[in-house]
Design a protein around this motif. Structure first.
Motif, short mmCIF file in Angstrom:
data_model
loop_
_atom_site.label_atom_id
_atom_site.label_comp_id
_atom_site.label_asym_id
_atom_site.label_seq_id
_atom_site.Cartn_x
_atom_site.Cartn_y
_atom_site.Cartn_z
N UNK A 261 -8.74 -11.58 5.48
CA UNK A 261 -10.18 -11.73 5.67
C UNK A 261 -10.85 -10.42 6.06
N UNK A 262 -10.08 -9.35 6.18
CA UNK A 262 -10.63 -8.06 6.61
C UNK A 262 -11.78 -7.56 5.72
N UNK A 263 -11.71 -7.76 4.39
CA UNK A 263 -12.78 -7.21 3.54
C UNK A 263 -14.08 -8.02 3.59
N UNK A 264 -14.13 -9.15 4.29
CA UNK A 264 -15.30 -10.02 4.22
C UNK A 264 -16.62 -9.33 4.58
N UNK A 265 -16.70 -8.48 5.61
CA UNK A 265 -17.99 -7.82 5.86
C UNK A 265 -18.51 -7.06 4.64
N UNK A 266 -17.62 -6.34 3.95
CA UNK A 266 -18.04 -5.59 2.77
C UNK A 266 -18.41 -6.53 1.63
N UNK A 267 -17.64 -7.59 1.43
CA UNK A 267 -17.94 -8.52 0.34
C UNK A 267 -19.28 -9.22 0.58
N UNK A 268 -19.54 -9.61 1.82
CA UNK A 268 -20.82 -10.23 2.15
C UNK A 268 -21.97 -9.27 1.86
N UNK A 269 -21.80 -8.02 2.27
CA UNK A 269 -22.86 -7.02 2.08
C UNK A 269 -23.08 -6.74 0.59
N UNK A 270 -22.00 -6.60 -0.18
CA UNK A 270 -22.12 -6.30 -1.61
C UNK A 270 -22.79 -7.44 -2.36
N UNK A 271 -22.36 -8.68 -2.10
CA UNK A 271 -22.93 -9.81 -2.82
C UNK A 271 -24.38 -10.06 -2.40
N UNK A 272 -24.68 -9.79 -1.15
CA UNK A 272 -26.07 -9.92 -0.69
C UNK A 272 -26.95 -8.90 -1.41
N UNK A 273 -26.44 -7.68 -1.57
CA UNK A 273 -27.21 -6.64 -2.25
C UNK A 273 -27.35 -6.93 -3.74
N UNK B 94 -14.10 -1.05 6.47
CA UNK B 94 -14.92 -2.08 5.84
C UNK B 94 -16.28 -2.21 6.53
N UNK B 95 -16.30 -2.07 7.84
CA UNK B 95 -17.56 -2.13 8.59
C UNK B 95 -18.50 -1.01 8.16
N UNK B 96 -17.97 0.21 8.04
CA UNK B 96 -18.81 1.35 7.67
C UNK B 96 -19.36 1.18 6.26
#
Length: 565
Positions: free
Chosen positions: A338-350, A392-394
């Motif tokens: 689940x580590x990549x989830x912050x990046x995946x959320x941000x990418x799909x939101x964008x 992933x956060x950055x």
């Protein structure tokens, strides 16, 4: 009961503890403090006490049905007065009313309906926690009645123990103060989660005239989280991933906001806004979007990367636009991290937003790099560290702050450079693939093995397999009588001894390899040379399996190359 309240959560042990509290003492049971908000003459909003009030209603419903069972109609009427009342127009209303329709239905269909009506209700769900609580309390009462000759008197004792329970009610007209008191006093039942604390913080800032849409949004968030199948996903973890997927002024992009700091970080953001009401509503709206995207990611995983999962979220959905996107997302998620989830959320939101969003081309570049990096990391069995979480956060914060093509490309370049420094080596990736095993004790490896073999099959010039469906894994050398714990048998469980087959073909295969060959020849790819040679000779052993394992590793190194700047 407002919509933002969490679902009923008491389990069997909680009910048994309550039972022991009311039956093992002659003194009235103290049910703790309950906090409500609203004018004294109006229906009050329950801030604290939802779980205990619901449990009391369930317990009284059990007694009502048992009184009916022994033919005590007057007592049934008496109990019903605590469950329902007549309003000024003569209409019957439940005393405890859930504004959330699904919560109201669960309580009504599983508890409040009389037993004979409940059995035929289309909404009855024996697995709902309300139903389970009813059954647990009913079992406890029936056990108590089994040792008495006077069921009515015994039921009366239990009824009185519940109705004589002592409660300290604290009613505060100002909702914000009510939430503050709630947090101070809440020390009974299930402990407050971070999500509970943030909910209190946000709704304390929202004016009563604006609360309805925010309540609906919060209820929708909780429902979507309840339906997730990600292992270990809780509302608190959702909040952690969602909040760390966004850029926050005043926070360095490399600064992970840990769960213990989430409430403070959100409070700080509200405190710096010019309109705290609007800020709280916007935050709930943002979390609602993130919950929808997380649900889309969950469906992508459970559907083996189907593009259809994004149809509901995309304003202009096209299958050919989302097939590659969903495939890459699946490759990131299938490894089980689940580590990549912050990046995946941000990418799909964008990508999903209508203005100043990331292009499909840049999104695919980002996802392709992320998949290769995360899959190699997971297969190599490298641990979750603060380094990869910050990575992933950055990247997520940079994408979240982006509004132009140069912004997103700069975020991608920074991510690639940082990932390159910590990427798993080819030797680590190779060793990780060699350790994968398909057995009863290694169930999680199944998804990774199937994905590796599927991607390799896709890389061939042609295939007879339908790769859009979930295929079965066949042990070429059978398992019969062979223990995984025996060293000489270990090759049988490794990826070199596994092949993809349609489930219906796999189910009817003979046990011995030589007898399988005729059917295998219809499905094994001509580019799978080691296995093709074995089928031709009808001989399969550990040496050939290990040779095929080496071939698979070489293909995997091409499909998931090391990150390079």
């Amino acid at each position: 009961m407002p919509r933002y309240q969490r679902r009923y959560a008491w389990e069997s042990q909680n009910i048994k503890d309550f039972w022991n509290d009311i039956t093992n003492t002659s003194d009235p049971h103290f049910f703790g403090s309950m906090v409500t908000s609203g004018a004294a003459a109006a229906p009050r909003e329950v801030i604290d006490g939802q779980q205990r009030l619901t449990t009391a209603i369930i317990a009284l419903s059990v007694l009502r049905d048992l009184y009916a069972e022994i033919g005590s109609a007057p007592r049934v009427t008496g109990i019903n007065e605590y469950l329902e009342y007549n309003d000024r127009d003569g209409h019957r209303n439940h005393r405890l009313r859930n504004k959330d329709v699904s919560a109201a239905s669960r309580l009504n269909d599983n508890v409040l309906l009389e037993k004979k009506q409940r059995a035929t209700s289309p909404g009855y769900d024996s697995e709902a926690l309300e139903s389970q609580a009813y059954k647990t309390f009913e079992t406890l009462v029936r056990d108590e009645l089994s040792g008495t000759n006077d069921a009515t008197a015994q039921l009366d004792n239990i009824r009185d123990a519940i109705l004589e329970t002592e409660v300290v009610y604290i009613n505060v007209e100002d909702r914000k103060n009510a939430f503050t008191i709630f947090e101070t006093l809440n020390d009974r039942g299930k402990s407050l989660t971070v999500m509970d604390l943030v909910k209190n913080l946000l709704f304390a800032e929202i004016a009563s005239s604006d609360e309805d849409s925010s309540e609906r949004a919060w209820s929708d968030i909780l429902e979507k989280l309840d339906d997730l199948t990600f292992e270990g996903m809780t509302p608190d973890f959702f909040l952690y991933y969602a909040w760390n997927s966004r850029h926050h002024p005043g926070h360095a992009s490399t600064d992970l906001i840990e769960q213990a700091r989430l409430r403070r970080s959100i409070a700080d953001q509200i405190a710096t806004s010019t309109d705290r009401d609007v800020s709280a509503q916007d935050l709930i709206g943002g979390l609602s979007i993130d919950a929808k995207i997380l649900a889309g990611l969950n469906r992508t995983l459970t559907s083996n990367g189907s593009a259809d999962t994004w149809r509901e979220l995309a304003t202009a959905w096209r299958r050919d636009d989302y097939e590659d996107i969903s495939s890459r997302l699946y490759g990131i998620l299938v490894a089980g991290s689940l580590q990549p989830l912050p990046l995946l959320l941000s990418l799909m939101r964008a990508y999903l937003r209508e203005r100043a969003g990331i292009s499909r081309k840049t999104l695919l570049k980002f996802l392709t790099v992320t998949e290769s990096f995360q899959f190699r990391w997971s297969i190599a069995q490298k641990p979750s560290t603060s380094t990869i979480r910050r990575l992933y956060r950055q990247a997520a914060a940079s994408v979240s702050a982006g509004s132009s093509k140069p912004d997103f490309e700069a975020a991608l370049s920074s991510f690639v450079a940082a990932a390159d420094r910590i990427d798993a080596s080819n030797a680590q990736f190779r060793d990780g693939i060699s350790r994968l095993a398909y057995s009863k004790t290694r169930a999680k490896d199944t998804f990774k093995i199937r994905y590796i073999l599927t991607r390799i099959e896709e890389s061939y010039q042609s295939t007879t397999l339908n790769l859009s469906r979930q295929l079965s894994l066949e042990h070429l050398q059978g398992l019969e009588g062979r223990s995984e714990a025996t060293a000489r048998n270990s090759w049988i469980f490794k990826i070199g001894n596994l092949a993809l087959l349609p489930p219906e073909v796999n189910a009817d295969l003979p046990k011995e390899f030589a007898d399988k060959c005729a059917e295998l020849s219809n499905w094994v790819n001509a580019e799978d040379e080691t296995l093709i040679d074995a089928i031709s000779s009808k001989v399969w052993n550990s040496e050939q399996s290990n040779e095929r394992l080496s071939d698979i590793v070489q293909r995997a190194l091409q499909l998931w190359p090391r990150i390079q700047v």
